[in-house]
Design an enzyme around this catalytic site. Structure first.
Site, short mmCIF file in Angstrom:
data_model
loop_
_atom_site.label_atom_id
_atom_site.label_comp_id
_atom_site.label_asym_id
_atom_site.label_seq_id
_atom_site.Cartn_x
_atom_site.Cartn_y
_atom_site.Cartn_z
N GLY A 146 0.84 -1.22 0.00
CA GLY A 146 0.00 0.00 0.00
C GLY A 146 0.86 1.25 0.00
N HIS A 187 1.42 3.13 21.41
CA HIS A 187 1.16 4.00 20.26
C HIS A 187 -0.35 4.21 20.13
CE1 HIS A 187 1.68 5.87 16.39
NE2 HIS A 187 1.04 4.92 15.74
C1 LMR Z 1 -0.02 7.02 12.72
O1 LMR Z 1 0.23 7.36 13.88
O2 LMR Z 1 0.07 7.79 11.75
C2 LMR Z 1 -0.42 5.60 12.44
O3 LMR Z 1 -0.50 4.88 13.63
C3 LMR Z 1 -1.69 5.52 11.67
C4 LMR Z 1 -2.91 6.00 12.45
O4 LMR Z 1 -3.96 5.36 12.33
O5 LMR Z 1 -2.85 7.02 13.12
#
Ligand code: LMR
Length: 319
Positions: free
Chosen positions: A12, A178
């Site tokens: 992608g 995250h």
């Molecule tokens: C990001 O931080 O850019 C990635 O984890 C994609 C998202 O969905 O935010």
């Protein structure tokens, strides 16, 4: 010296950008992989980048593939397979669909690239990298998640913009998962070596402004998703994963914040969480345990609890 082999699983937006950056940096030969339905996309992007090589002047073989046999012997595998979120969704909403994808990819890697250093980008990141390590059974030092480099890069960009200085003079890092609970560290971030709290004391910025930047960093992924509408960020995530791959392949021993499997550090056992690590030829060669004050510790623990909860959901949906 024989060229290294880099397999990119998922052709992608991030996969294509990874292939271009790996080519430009001459990290090795590149295989862009996707499922048979997207084999044409993988082959098309690989050929397109190969045709850019004479202009940019880099030597690398670029191929598109949909058979795991083609990634055999890869030194590095970067996994972006799965679906991105859409506006209004959280990364955690992807757990059901992406856990199945990671299970399938993990089986392919286990069979064909058992010696690779594996970097996972698929969201929800901390749970997906944990699942990848579990499915492959690979040494945790060789399976890491890309998140901290990206979150820290966003933090650095916003700080450089606020202080009107070069990004090169800004260091910053983000701990924890995250997700919305990530922990941008103000105390350990600097401009030209001066910690951010000192810059407030010097009157260069205000605490309120720093708080806004911290929140913007936490929302960094969602900000891009809201702008793009049809997908999520790809340039900065790809650049971040390439920095990790380069540190491994060239044994640079860079200190990078990554999702690594903790075994007691920071009081966490068996979970992948974003912490500073040294990446060299041995993979994650050291997990650096920095001292956290009471507030940072509380925020970090909140983030760990969120990841733990998601790992439990992942275990249920992945079966
Ligand atoms: C990001 O931080 O850019 C990635 O984890 C994609 C998202 O969905 O935010």
């Amino acid at each position: 010296m024989a060229r290294k082999k880099i397999a990119l699983v998922g052709a992608g937006q991030i996969g294509g950008t990874l292939a271009l950056l790996a080519g430009l940096k001459e990290l090795g030969d590149i295989v862009l992989f996707d499922i048979p339905d997207f084999e044409g996309v993988a082959k098309g992007k690989a050929l397109d980048i190969a045709e850019a090589a004479p202009v940019e002047g880099f030597d690398a073989s670029l191929t598109g593939a949909s058979d795991y046999a083609d990634i055999a012997g890869a030194d590095v595998v970067i996994v972006t397979a799965g679906v991105p979120r859409k506006p209004g969704m959280s990364r955690d909403d992807l757990v059901g669909i992406n856990a199945k994808v990671i299970k399938a990819v993990g089986a392919g890697l286990k069979a064909h690239a058992p010696d690779a250093f594996v970097i996972v980008i698929t969201n929800p990141l901390d749970a997906m990298v944990g699942l990848m390590q579990q499915v492959t059974g690979f040494d945790p030092a060789k399976v890491v998640g890309m998140a901290g480099v990206l979150d820290s890069a966003r933090f650095r960009h916003f700080l450089a913009d606020e202080f009107k200085v070069s990004v090169e003079d800004v260091t910053a890092f983000v701990l924890g998962g995250h997700g919305d609970t990530m922990v941008p560290s103000v105390r350990y971030s600097t401009v030209a070596g001066i910690p951010l709290p000192d810059l407030v004391k010097m009157g260069w910025t205000t605490q309120e402004k720093l708080d806004q930047i911290v929140q913007r960093t936490r929302d960094g992924g969602a900000e891009i998703v809201a702008l793009l509408k049809t997908g999520s960020a790809f340039y900065a995530p790809a650049a971040s994963a390439i920095a990790m791959a380069e540190s491994y392949l060239k044994d640079k021993k860079r200190v990078l914040p990554c999702a690594a499997k903790l075994t007691g550090q920071y009081g966490v056992d068996g979970l992948y969480i974003g912490v500073p690590v040294i990446i060299g030829a041995g993979g994650v060669e050291k997990i650096i345990e920095i001292e956290l004050n009471a507030e940072e510790k509380a925020n970090f623990e909140k983030s760990v609890a969120a990841v733990q909860q998601l790992v439990e959901v992942t275990a249920k949906v992945a079966g």
